[in-house]
Write an enzyme that holds these catalytic residues in place. Sequence first.
Site, mmCIF file in Angstrom:
data_model
loop_
_atom_site.group_PDB
_atom_site.id
_atom_site.type_symbol
_atom_site.label_atom_id
_atom_site.label_comp_id
_atom_site.label_asym_id
_atom_site.label_seq_id
_atom_site.Cartn_x
_atom_site.Cartn_y
_atom_site.Cartn_z
ATOM 1 N N ASP A 21 37.667 35.361 46.905
ATOM 2 C CA ASP A 21 37.918 36.509 47.783
ATOM 3 C C ASP A 21 37.841 36.091 49.255
ATOM 4 O O ASP A 21 37.171 35.113 49.597
ATOM 5 C CB ASP A 21 36.891 37.606 47.473
ATOM 6 C CG ASP A 21 37.314 38.964 48.003
ATOM 7 O OD1 ASP A 21 38.508 39.137 48.330
ATOM 8 O OD2 ASP A 21 36.451 39.852 48.109
ATOM 9 N N ASN A 69 45.158 44.850 41.938
ATOM 10 C CA ASN A 69 45.860 44.296 43.109
ATOM 11 C C ASN A 69 47.332 44.718 43.185
ATOM 12 O O ASN A 69 47.977 44.573 44.226
ATOM 13 C CB ASN A 69 45.755 42.762 43.158
ATOM 14 C CG ASN A 69 44.364 42.238 43.483
ATOM 15 O OD1 ASN A 69 43.960 41.169 43.034
ATOM 16 N ND2 ASN A 69 43.602 42.987 44.278
HETATM 17 C C1 IPE Z 1 38.946 40.591 43.515
HETATM 18 O O1 IPE Z 1 39.106 40.723 44.876
HETATM 19 C C2 IPE Z 1 40.230 40.115 42.905
HETATM 20 C C3 IPE Z 1 40.586 38.746 43.222
HETATM 21 C C4 IPE Z 1 39.873 37.890 43.904
HETATM 22 C C5 IPE Z 1 41.849 38.325 42.677
HETATM 23 P P1 IPE Z 1 39.534 42.111 45.550
HETATM 24 O O2 IPE Z 1 39.626 41.851 46.998
HETATM 25 O O3 IPE Z 1 40.737 42.650 44.878
HETATM 26 O O4 IPE Z 1 38.306 43.042 45.177
HETATM 27 P P2 IPE Z 1 37.706 44.306 45.930
HETATM 28 O O5 IPE Z 1 38.838 45.235 46.232
HETATM 29 O O6 IPE Z 1 37.036 43.813 47.177
HETATM 30 O O7 IPE Z 1 36.693 44.866 44.962
HETATM 31 C C1 IPE Z 2 41.504 37.439 47.525
HETATM 32 O O1 IPE Z 2 41.592 37.645 48.888
HETATM 33 C C2 IPE Z 2 42.836 37.177 46.879
HETATM 34 C C3 IPE Z 2 43.381 38.319 46.135
HETATM 35 C C4 IPE Z 2 42.744 39.400 45.848
HETATM 36 C C5 IPE Z 2 44.743 38.199 45.676
HETATM 37 P P1 IPE Z 2 41.859 39.075 49.495
HETATM 38 O O2 IPE Z 2 43.324 39.242 49.692
HETATM 39 O O3 IPE Z 2 41.204 40.124 48.688
HETATM 40 O O4 IPE Z 2 41.141 38.921 50.892
HETATM 41 P P2 IPE Z 2 40.298 40.041 51.660
HETATM 42 O O5 IPE Z 2 39.253 40.527 50.722
HETATM 43 O O6 IPE Z 2 41.265 41.108 52.044
HETATM 44 O O7 IPE Z 2 39.723 39.320 52.828
HETATM 45 MG MG MG Z 3 39.372 40.977 48.745
#
Ligand code: IPE
Ligand code: IPE
Ligand code: MG
Length: 242
Positions: A21, A69
């Site tokens: 993340d 997502n």
């Molecule tokens: C979890 O991260 C999913 C992945 C890393 C693919 P998210 O960014 O989607 O999770 P939330 O929304 O912070 O819970």
């Molecule tokens: C994790 O990074 C990757 C995916 C969930 C695809 P994020 O895109 O969630 O990054 P933040 O949480 O917005 O920083």
């Molecule tokens: Mg995230």
Amino acid sequence: MSDEVARLRERVPYHVAIIMDGNGRWARARGQPRLAGHRAGVENLRRTLDACAKLGIKVLTVYAFSTENWGRPPAEVRGLMNILETVIDRELRRLHANGVQLRHVGVLEGLSESLQRKVRQAVALTRNNDRVTLNVAFNYGGRQEIVHAVQRIMRAGFAPEEVDTTLINYYLYTAGLPDPDLIIRTAGEMRLSNFLLWQASYAEYYSTPVFWPDFDQAELLKALHQYAQRERRFGLVSPSSS
Ligand code: IPE
Ligand code: IPE
Ligand code: MG
């Protein structure tokens, strides 16, 4: 190999799972678009996989795209799909040569035909490799996984008395793999976000504020150190307390 790494090896987890993340925040901090963060994240996955293989970690599961997502802006979703496709094209040969077994955790339905085909081909090509297994959780949801398992168990006609944890394990996307020993989450959140709900029951957790693209080998070693110091009791009594 440094003494530190040699010592860690004694208690290295067999299966590490990572909630990668913080790509978006990493990009924002640099004034770049979110997709630049996702691309940097993929580069870091390559480095992390190499580090894990060297350390003797046998299974690495990474959370790359959740069922939730899909709700992101369409351009970001498309970008993430493109990144996966490009990575398979660019990296498959090297992964195969390095003995990496690729597995997909999640459902292919919903991905483009060409992406589905590439994922199937990559899994088939590498199925007999055994140096390290890389499970990519893509279009993965922990609740959906359990729902699918229940559906398939019912379709197969099992009687209620036949349903036990072994049977459910067999019907999960992760069938045949041991549960994760250590789950790492980067970028500071303290939640599972629908990742490996069933399999995580006795995993050790580690959360770090470091954004995924910056989670380098030194950060991985910190997580492994902490893991090596934990006492895993699995509901039993500590031998030192009796
Ligand atoms: C979890 O991260 C999913 C992945 C890393 C693919 P998210 O960014 O989607 O999770 P939330 O929304 O912070 O819970
Ligand atoms: C994790 O990074 C990757 C995916 C969930 C695809 P994020 O895109 O969630 O990054 P933040 O949480 O917005 O920083
Ligand atoms: Mg995230």
